[in-house]
Motif scaffolding. Structure first.
Motif, PDB file in Angstrom:
ATOM      1  N   UNK A  16       0.577  -1.411   0.099  1.00  0.00           N
ATOM      2  CA  UNK A  16      -0.242  -0.166  -0.148  1.00  0.00           C
ATOM      3  C   UNK A  16       1.148   1.231   0.148  1.00  0.00           C
ATOM      4  N   UNK A  17       1.987   1.394   0.738  1.00  0.00           N
ATOM      5  CA  UNK A  17       2.613   2.706   0.924  1.00  0.00           C
ATOM      6  C   UNK A  17       3.735   2.624  -0.574  1.00  0.00           C
ATOM      7  N   UNK A  21       2.981   6.073  -2.920  1.00  0.00           N
ATOM      8  CA  UNK A  21       4.437   6.774  -3.273  1.00  0.00           C
ATOM      9  C   UNK A  21       4.718   6.632  -4.748  1.00  0.00           C
ATOM     10  N   UNK A  22       4.765   5.238  -5.409  1.00  0.00           N
ATOM     11  CA  UNK A  22       4.651   5.759  -6.866  1.00  0.00           C
ATOM     12  C   UNK A  22       3.753   5.673  -7.741  1.00  0.00           C
ATOM     13  N   UNK A  23       2.552   6.002  -6.701  1.00  0.00           N
ATOM     14  CA  UNK A  23       1.449   6.046  -8.012  1.00  0.00           C
ATOM     15  C   UNK A  23       1.824   7.736  -8.104  1.00  0.00           C
ATOM     16  N   UNK A  24       0.586   7.241  -9.960  1.00  0.00           N
ATOM     17  CA  UNK A  24       0.375   9.421 -10.222  1.00  0.00           C
ATOM     18  C   UNK A  24      -0.984   9.375  -9.669  1.00  0.00           C
TER      19      UNK A  24
END
Length: 111
Positions: A16-17, A21-24
């Protein structure tokens, strides 16, 4: 069991983290709008729509319910009495007749 529980919580938190963090993070109008049953949410709210969508949904639920009865019946098939067997046969005949009726009436055709 406790080790698996702790491992699953830690793994879920990491995934989930990383997704956060990496999601657009560029939401647009379509992404943040409510999805309403396959209909365009930007049209007029009072326009009439086809009832066939709900009919297909109800038919899906009926035949999904059939599977929830058939699976346990098939698991203990060798242990049931003839009454249990014929009860399920009657149940399947009634559902089959309902399906044939809907098919003849055109309830399964999407126009």
């Amino acid at each position: 069991m406790l080790v698996l529980l702790i491992f699953s919580v830690i793994l879920s938190a990491i995934i989930s983290g990383a997704s956060y963090i990496l999601g657009v993070k560029q939401p647009d109008r379509e992404k943040v709008s409510a999805y309403e049953c396959g209909f365009d949410p930007f049209g007029t709210p009072g326009r009439p729509f086809s009832v066939r969508f709900f009919l297909v949904g109800i038919l899906f639920l009926i035949f999904d319910l059939e599977i929830s009865f058939l699976f346990p019946w098939s698991v203990i098939y060798s242990q049931i009495s003839p009454f249990g067997f014929w009860t399920m046969v009657v149940f399947l005949v009634i559902l089959t007749l309902g399906l044939i009726y809907e098919w003849i009436k055109g309830g399964l055709e999407w126009e």
